[in-house]
Structures are given as structure tokens and as C-alpha cells.
Design a protein around this motif. Sequence first.
Motif, mmCIF file in Angstrom:
data_model
loop_
_atom_site.group_PDB
_atom_site.id
_atom_site.type_symbol
_atom_site.label_atom_id
_atom_site.label_comp_id
_atom_site.label_asym_id
_atom_site.label_seq_id
_atom_site.Cartn_x
_atom_site.Cartn_y
_atom_site.Cartn_z
ATOM 1 N N LEU A 36 104.596 41.796 -9.395
ATOM 2 C CA LEU A 36 105.211 40.464 -9.460
ATOM 3 C C LEU A 36 106.470 40.489 -10.327
ATOM 4 N N SER A 37 106.420 41.208 -11.434
ATOM 5 C CA SER A 37 107.604 41.326 -12.294
ATOM 6 C C SER A 37 108.716 42.108 -11.597
ATOM 7 N N LEU A 38 108.346 43.112 -10.817
ATOM 8 C CA LEU A 38 109.354 43.857 -10.052
ATOM 9 C C LEU A 38 110.020 42.950 -9.017
ATOM 10 N N LEU A 39 109.225 42.100 -8.389
ATOM 11 C CA LEU A 39 109.757 41.228 -7.343
ATOM 12 C C LEU A 39 110.639 40.114 -7.894
ATOM 13 N N GLU A 40 110.570 39.888 -9.186
ATOM 14 C CA GLU A 40 111.507 38.943 -9.801
ATOM 15 C C GLU A 40 112.904 39.563 -9.893
ATOM 16 N N PRO A 60 94.070 41.888 -23.742
ATOM 17 C CA PRO A 60 95.198 42.291 -24.604
ATOM 18 C C PRO A 60 96.107 43.343 -23.956
ATOM 19 N N LEU A 61 95.535 44.269 -23.186
ATOM 20 C CA LEU A 61 96.342 45.290 -22.511
ATOM 21 C C LEU A 61 97.188 44.689 -21.388
ATOM 22 N N ASN A 62 96.671 43.671 -20.745
ATOM 23 C CA ASN A 62 97.349 43.076 -19.594
ATOM 24 C C ASN A 62 98.239 41.895 -19.960
ATOM 25 N N LYS A 63 98.251 41.527 -21.233
ATOM 26 C CA LYS A 63 98.933 40.307 -21.669
ATOM 27 C C LYS A 63 100.390 40.229 -21.212
ATOM 28 N N THR A 64 101.185 41.275 -21.441
ATOM 29 C CA THR A 64 102.617 41.203 -21.109
ATOM 30 C C THR A 64 102.855 41.166 -19.593
ATOM 31 N N PHE A 65 101.869 41.619 -18.809
ATOM 32 C CA PHE A 65 101.979 41.601 -17.354
ATOM 33 C C PHE A 65 101.580 40.246 -16.784
ATOM 34 N N ALA A 66 100.469 39.734 -17.285
ATOM 35 C CA ALA A 66 99.802 38.614 -16.622
ATOM 36 C C ALA A 66 100.009 37.257 -17.286
ATOM 37 N N GLU A 67 100.246 37.250 -18.592
ATOM 38 C CA GLU A 67 100.341 35.981 -19.310
ATOM 39 C C GLU A 67 101.802 35.638 -19.576
ATOM 40 N N LYS A 68 102.509 35.387 -18.499
ATOM 41 C CA LYS A 68 103.925 35.030 -18.597
ATOM 42 C C LYS A 68 104.235 34.012 -17.515
ATOM 43 N N GLU A 69 105.369 33.389 -17.648
ATOM 44 C CA GLU A 69 105.826 32.463 -16.607
ATOM 45 C C GLU A 69 106.526 33.283 -15.527
ATOM 46 N N PHE A 70 106.029 33.201 -14.332
ATOM 47 C CA PHE A 70 106.636 33.920 -13.219
ATOM 48 C C PHE A 70 107.606 33.012 -12.472
ATOM 49 N N ASP A 71 108.660 33.595 -11.951
ATOM 50 C CA ASP A 71 109.614 32.872 -11.114
ATOM 51 C C ASP A 71 109.135 33.016 -9.666
ATOM 52 N N TRP A 72 108.212 32.132 -9.281
ATOM 53 C CA TRP A 72 107.558 32.242 -7.975
ATOM 54 C C TRP A 72 108.561 32.152 -6.830
ATOM 55 N N GLU A 73 109.542 31.282 -6.961
ATOM 56 C CA GLU A 73 110.531 31.138 -5.883
ATOM 57 C C GLU A 73 111.352 32.418 -5.710
ATOM 58 N N LYS A 74 111.730 33.029 -6.808
ATOM 59 C CA LYS A 74 112.492 34.288 -6.748
ATOM 60 C C LYS A 74 111.639 35.395 -6.126
ATOM 61 N N ILE A 75 110.368 35.455 -6.503
ATOM 62 C CA ILE A 75 109.458 36.466 -5.948
ATOM 63 C C ILE A 75 109.367 36.313 -4.433
ATOM 64 N N ASN A 132 102.152 32.017 -1.343
ATOM 65 C CA ASN A 132 101.998 31.779 0.102
ATOM 66 C C ASN A 132 101.678 33.088 0.818
ATOM 67 N N ALA A 133 100.858 33.899 0.184
ATOM 68 C CA ALA A 133 100.528 35.226 0.709
ATOM 69 C C ALA A 133 99.333 35.156 1.656
ATOM 70 N N LYS A 134 99.193 36.192 2.453
ATOM 71 C CA LYS A 134 98.019 36.335 3.302
ATOM 72 C C LYS A 134 96.929 37.022 2.473
ATOM 73 N N LEU A 135 95.762 36.372 2.351
ATOM 74 C CA LEU A 135 94.659 36.897 1.545
ATOM 75 C C LEU A 135 93.537 37.373 2.452
ATOM 76 N N THR A 136 93.190 38.654 2.303
ATOM 77 C CA THR A 136 92.047 39.225 3.000
ATOM 78 C C THR A 136 90.934 39.413 1.990
ATOM 79 N N ILE A 137 89.794 38.791 2.255
ATOM 80 C CA ILE A 137 88.651 38.904 1.341
ATOM 81 C C ILE A 137 87.707 39.979 1.867
ATOM 82 N N ILE A 138 87.398 40.930 0.993
ATOM 83 C CA ILE A 138 86.501 42.042 1.326
ATOM 84 C C ILE A 138 85.111 41.705 0.775
#
Length: 172
Positions: free
Chosen positions: A68-72, A95-110, A141-147
Motif C-alpha cells: 500500500l505504501s509503494l502504491l502511494e 509494534p513491528l507492523n506499526k510503521t506499515f499499518a498504523e498510518k494514514e493512507f492516501d486511498w485515492e492515490k493508491i 474497491n478491491a476484489k476479495l477472494t475468501i479462502i
Amino acid sequence: MIIIIHGTFSTPTDNWFPWLKKELNAITPTFPTPENQNLTNWLDVMKNYKITKDTILIGHSSGATFILSLLEKYECKAAFLVAGFTGKLNISLDPLNKTFAEKEFDWEKIKENCKQIYMFHSDNDPYVPLENAKNLQEHLNAKLTIIPNGQHLNKTAGFTKFPLLLKKIKEI
């Protein structure tokens, strides 16, 4: 170019990554984890790889969240997020995932940078609740496949191969 991104406490030789790498002639960078795991260090690793409009990104768990950060920043052809998430999971890995997951994402840019986003998630993931995936799906607005009964879609759950993921990638 196809890039497979592993998650926390993982390597390119875990799970279904070696199998998919061989099937698709993909690239599998190694990211620092758990030592020195943070968004800045992972972005530094990605400086060695040129993401273009023809790139396909595939990520597992925090690797999917990292995408997600790359797609921004970069346009790409498609992204495949396996057991991806945002926000806290209320587990010891937060705590390990904090900088990846606990941020404001620019959803429109992604969404602007990647028109084809596909998600794969299990209905009984012990780390990432399905509700979390559904929230992410709504933002993207992604396609979600549930396994069914896929747990974390990793080697522990029996995923040393992932034929459904391969099939979806080849359809692109």
C-alpha cells in the motif's frame, strides 16, 4: 517484472513464495525482519528495484500492507494482497507492523496508481481478522477472494503452493 514481498518474521524462502517465484520468474527481495523492521528500511530495499506500470506486486501479511505504501508512490499493473491489513491487530506483532499499518493512507492515490487490486484472505486467519480484510477491501474497491479454513495462507496452514493465486495472476 513481478515482485513477491514477504511479511514479518518471514523470508523469500518461506510459504508459497519459492514455488510462485519459479512459476512466474519473479523477484523476491529480502527485507529486514524482525530486526530493523520499519517502513523506511523496507522502502530502502525497494530502491534496488524499478517499479513500472508493467510491474505486478504480490505481498503476504505485512508485505501486503507494505505494498500500500509503494502504491502511494508508484504506478503498477496489478497488486495481489494476501492476508493484508491496516491498523492494529491487537497481537504481539503490532509494534513491528506499526510503521506499515498504523498510518494514514492516501486511498485515492493508491487506487489511481493501481487499477487492479486483488485480495485473498481466509475466514479463520489467527492473526488478521476477516473484518480487517473487508475494511481494507472497502477502501480499495478491491476484489476479495475468501479462502475457507485457510488460516494465515502460509506454510503452517499448508500453503507451500497457491494455485488459485497463480491462476488469478496469469489472467492479468
